[in-house]
Scaffold this active site. Structure first.
Site, mmCIF file in Angstrom:
data_model
loop_
_atom_site.group_PDB
_atom_site.id
_atom_site.type_symbol
_atom_site.label_atom_id
_atom_site.label_comp_id
_atom_site.label_asym_id
_atom_site.label_seq_id
_atom_site.Cartn_x
_atom_site.Cartn_y
_atom_site.Cartn_z
ATOM 1 N N ASP A 32 56.561 28.437 41.632
ATOM 2 C CA ASP A 32 55.362 27.948 42.321
ATOM 3 C C ASP A 32 55.130 28.763 43.580
ATOM 4 O O ASP A 32 55.898 28.669 44.536
ATOM 5 C CB ASP A 32 55.555 26.478 42.710
ATOM 6 N N HIS A 63 53.359 30.562 38.625
ATOM 7 C CA HIS A 63 52.170 29.744 38.880
ATOM 8 C C HIS A 63 51.630 30.106 40.266
ATOM 9 O O HIS A 63 52.204 29.709 41.278
ATOM 10 C CB HIS A 63 52.590 28.260 38.800
ATOM 11 N N ASP A 172 51.698 20.210 34.267
ATOM 12 C CA ASP A 172 52.532 20.407 35.464
ATOM 13 C C ASP A 172 52.216 19.331 36.501
ATOM 14 O O ASP A 172 51.077 19.207 36.941
ATOM 15 C CB ASP A 172 52.205 21.803 36.036
ATOM 16 N N GLY A 174 54.546 15.689 38.197
ATOM 17 C CA GLY A 174 54.937 14.296 37.970
ATOM 18 C C GLY A 174 55.541 14.023 36.598
ATOM 19 O O GLY A 174 55.510 12.885 36.116
ATOM 20 N N GLY A 192 59.756 19.379 37.929
ATOM 21 C CA GLY A 192 60.406 19.860 39.142
ATOM 22 C C GLY A 192 61.393 18.864 39.689
ATOM 23 O O GLY A 192 62.595 18.881 39.356
HETATM 24 C C1 DX5 Z 1 52.681 21.387 42.231
HETATM 25 C C2 DX5 Z 1 53.486 22.422 41.484
HETATM 26 C C3 DX5 Z 1 54.352 21.826 40.422
HETATM 27 C C4 DX5 Z 1 55.319 20.799 40.955
HETATM 28 C C5 DX5 Z 1 56.212 20.212 39.925
HETATM 29 O O1 DX5 Z 1 51.997 21.974 43.257
HETATM 30 O O2 DX5 Z 1 52.640 23.347 40.847
HETATM 31 O O3 DX5 Z 1 54.985 22.827 39.661
HETATM 32 O O4 DX5 Z 1 56.053 21.261 42.020
HETATM 33 O O5 DX5 Z 1 57.065 19.324 40.574
HETATM 34 P P1 DX5 Z 1 57.155 17.789 40.197
HETATM 35 O O6 DX5 Z 1 57.693 17.725 38.807
HETATM 36 O O7 DX5 Z 1 58.078 17.246 41.220
HETATM 37 O O8 DX5 Z 1 55.767 17.200 40.277
HETATM 38 ZN ZN ZN Z 2 53.548 24.636 39.278
#
Ligand code: DX5
Ligand code: ZN
Length: 209
Positions: A32, A63, A172, A174, A192
């Site tokens: 990210d 990303h 992507d 939650g 994440g």
């Molecule tokens: C959000 C990011 C995601 C996120 C995923 O800005 O693009 O990749 O960090 O993390 P969780 O799974 O904790 O939502």
């Molecule tokens: Zn992401």
């Protein structure tokens, strides 16, 4: 369904988190990248990531949550990632950026925020390799899954089937053991904090699988 792990929010430092992800059977390391412009926060530099990921063996899924992806594409292409994904909402020529990514033999993805509709990206669906549905507003890890985006999975599947498009559908934000059932029809889930804030990364990946 494949699994990518994002290290944006973790109990451990970045290098240690990346190492721990490498000990699992996850399919991708999700990177990210935030610029402090497209999203509020700015995170690591390319050189920092390069250093932390020296021993990384996982395929990279980059990303880019950035307003101006060109320089980031120039940097990250050096690591030969599997995917580089840019956001559809940026005020740039998406066609040109996709061509640029493809010119390095890297697969190109387009990401859409929860409020962004699919109509806006329909004209480029034929040339992209990954549609990344955001189920939280981009910018930070550990947010709550937004179920209002779920209809997009069906629409994208239908469009792919009708037109013989080649993209994968990924989601992507939650993703955890409670929300995973809702997204069974995607090809790739990104998770994440559910993985990286746990003690046993592999155990939670197994729960997702
Ligand atoms: C959000 C990011 C995601 C996120 C995923 O800005 O693009 O990749 O960090 O993390 P969780 O799974 O904790 O939502
Ligand atoms: Zn992401």
């Amino acid at each position: 369904m494949k699994v990518a792990v994002s290290f944006l929010k973790s109990k451990f430092d970045n290098k240690e988190t990346i190492d721990k992800i490498n000990e699992t059977d996850s399919d991708f390391l999700h990177v990210d990248v935030m610029d402090g412009n497209f999203v509020e926060r700015k995170n690591f530099s390319f050189n920092e990531f390069k250093e932390w990921s020296k021993d990384n063996k996982k395929l990279l899924d980059v990303h880019l949550m950035v307003e101006n992806p060109i320089n980031y594409i120039f940097d990250y292409k050096k690591l030969k990632p599997e995917y580089i994904t840019i956001h559809s909402e940026i005020d740039k020529n998406l066609d040109d950026l996709i061509d640029l990514i493809h010119s390095y033999n890297i697969k190109a993805g387009i990401s859409i925020k929860p409020k962004t509709s699919i109509e806006g990206i329909e004209h480029i669906l034929s040339k992209i390799d990954n549609v990344l549905i955001m189920s939280v507003d981009p910018g930070k890890g550990g947010q709550k899954f937004n179920p209002s985006v779920l209809y997009k999975i069906d629409v994208l599947r239908k469009l792919r089937e009708e037109n013989n498009y080649n993209y994968i559908i990924s989601i992507d934000g939650g993703i955890n053991n409670k929300t995973i059932d809702k997204v069974k029809d995607v090809d790739l889930v990104i998770s994440g904090s559910y993985i990286c804030e746990s003690k046993d990364y592999q155990a939670n990946i197994n729960k997702l699988r």
